[in-house]
Motif scaffolding. Sequence first.
Motif, PDB file in Angstrom:
ATOM      1  N   SER A 295     -40.911  11.513   9.838  1.00  0.00           N
ATOM      2  CA  SER A 295     -40.163  12.113   8.736  1.00  0.00           C
ATOM      3  C   SER A 295     -38.808  12.589   9.235  1.00  0.00           C
ATOM      4  O   SER A 295     -38.677  13.058  10.356  1.00  0.00           O
ATOM      5  CB  SER A 295     -40.951  13.282   8.125  1.00  0.00           C
ATOM      6  N   ALA A 296     -37.824  12.456   8.381  1.00  0.00           N
ATOM      7  CA  ALA A 296     -36.468  12.871   8.732  1.00  0.00           C
ATOM      8  C   ALA A 296     -36.296  14.344   8.388  1.00  0.00           C
ATOM      9  O   ALA A 296     -36.984  14.856   7.501  1.00  0.00           O
ATOM     10  CB  ALA A 296     -35.462  12.024   7.952  1.00  0.00           C
ATOM     11  N   PRO A 297     -35.418  15.058   9.056  1.00  0.00           N
ATOM     12  CA  PRO A 297     -34.640  14.654  10.221  1.00  0.00           C
ATOM     13  C   PRO A 297     -35.524  14.632  11.461  1.00  0.00           C
ATOM     14  O   PRO A 297     -36.620  15.186  11.450  1.00  0.00           O
ATOM     15  CB  PRO A 297     -33.584  15.754  10.319  1.00  0.00           C
TER      16      PRO A 297
ATOM     17  N   GLU B 249     -33.412  17.139  16.323  1.00  0.00           N
ATOM     18  CA  GLU B 249     -32.445  17.777  15.433  1.00  0.00           C
ATOM     19  C   GLU B 249     -32.961  19.157  14.974  1.00  0.00           C
ATOM     20  O   GLU B 249     -32.251  20.160  15.060  1.00  0.00           O
ATOM     21  CB  GLU B 249     -32.226  16.859  14.224  1.00  0.00           C
TER      22      GLU B 249
END
Lengths: 189, 189
Positions: free
Chosen positions: B164-166, B170
């Motif tokens: 899953s982003a981010p 990060e």
Amino acid sequence: MVRAGLTPERLTRAGAELADEVGFEQVTVSELARRFDVRVASLYSHVRNSEDLKTRIALLALEELADRGGAALAGRAGKDALTALADVYRDYAREHPGRYAATRFPLSPEAAAGSAGPRHAHMTRAILRGYELTEPDQTHAVRLLGSVFHGYVSLELAGGFSHSAPDSQESWTRILDALDSLLRNWPTP
Amino acid sequence: MVRAGLTPERLTRAGAELADEVGFEQVTVSELARRFDVRVASLYSHVRNSEDLKTRIALLALEELADRGGAALAGRAGKDALTALADVYRDYAREHPGRYAATRFPLSPEAAAGSAGPRHAHMTRAILRGYELTEPDQTHAVRLLGSVFHGYVSLELAGGFSHSAPDSQESWTRILDALDSLLRNWPTP
DNA sequence: TGTATCTCCCTAATAGCTTTAGGCAAACGG
DNA sequence: CCGTTTGCCTAAAGCTATTAGGGAGATACA
């Protein structure tokens, strides 16, 4: 001979109670059979194997926890919601240490998909609606909250904060104050 | 017959490697014997029992981690120190998941007393010298940092932030930014 | 109500891990 | 060079997990 009335559900519930008594890692098909006064092999008609049993206990605990979270969040927002959900996790872990440990059991992708896991993520995100965060910071904040809740609860359960001042409740309260403050003043690079 | 040269230290080191390969929970006296091409019973002259072996692995991991932390902290202060120590924990857990898991093994009071545990607490407290916090807030902050480090690392290790982003790096960076900001602006009730 | 089926729990057996007791031979010290 | 210590071994018992196959109670249907 009188039948014991075994079902996957009864075994799961008894397994959860056993976990709270002796620890999730110590939950054993044999001990469960003993509690039902039944031979070990008999359980294998209702539960695939030991992993299946633990998975079911994990799913049960995740559901219970999500239910409590949902109830606690209803009608609350902002810091009120933050502390309510945080307390749900902490209280559940203290009341049901074995079940809480079960929620950390690695689930197969299929089991995870059908679990209450997504509800948990959704609840944390719901809390953030009371703060002014946009993506991707919202996701960072979700991960931070998850880390603090799980981290604090598991260190506390391991006895990390006992035998030293200030007491754990005090730290918990002040940490939630700090998180609320942080969410209201989330730094931008 | 050629002697295998078993010692508690060699068994502990091999146990730590085994933990990193198969997981700390799966570390078994039998498997260790197999790796030394020796009968299981032979290990019991060097290690009291399975718990003793796991305790030794835990103590080794705690030492290694404290050594890395001490080295990373040397000459650093403030946010620099914060991220350095945080990265030590995260990197160690990613490089040595089994050893990291071992650091959570419940130690007997005697084992805990002789462990590197206090060094870890000391290091986190040292970081806070770069911020203006007085007791009891300093202790609250120590507990918060410990919770975030352990919580994030263990959720990440469990696969919580993948797919899953981010991406996880990060979030980690931004969470450390946020913690630094929080420590510089710690709220008073 | 009688019977056939199905369901549930059982016995039996295999296999792995843990731990203890006691033995033999290699290594070491004098 | 010999006696002692040390290190790994065999043997055995107990616990957990798991599978195969059997018998008897519960259920369904005539």
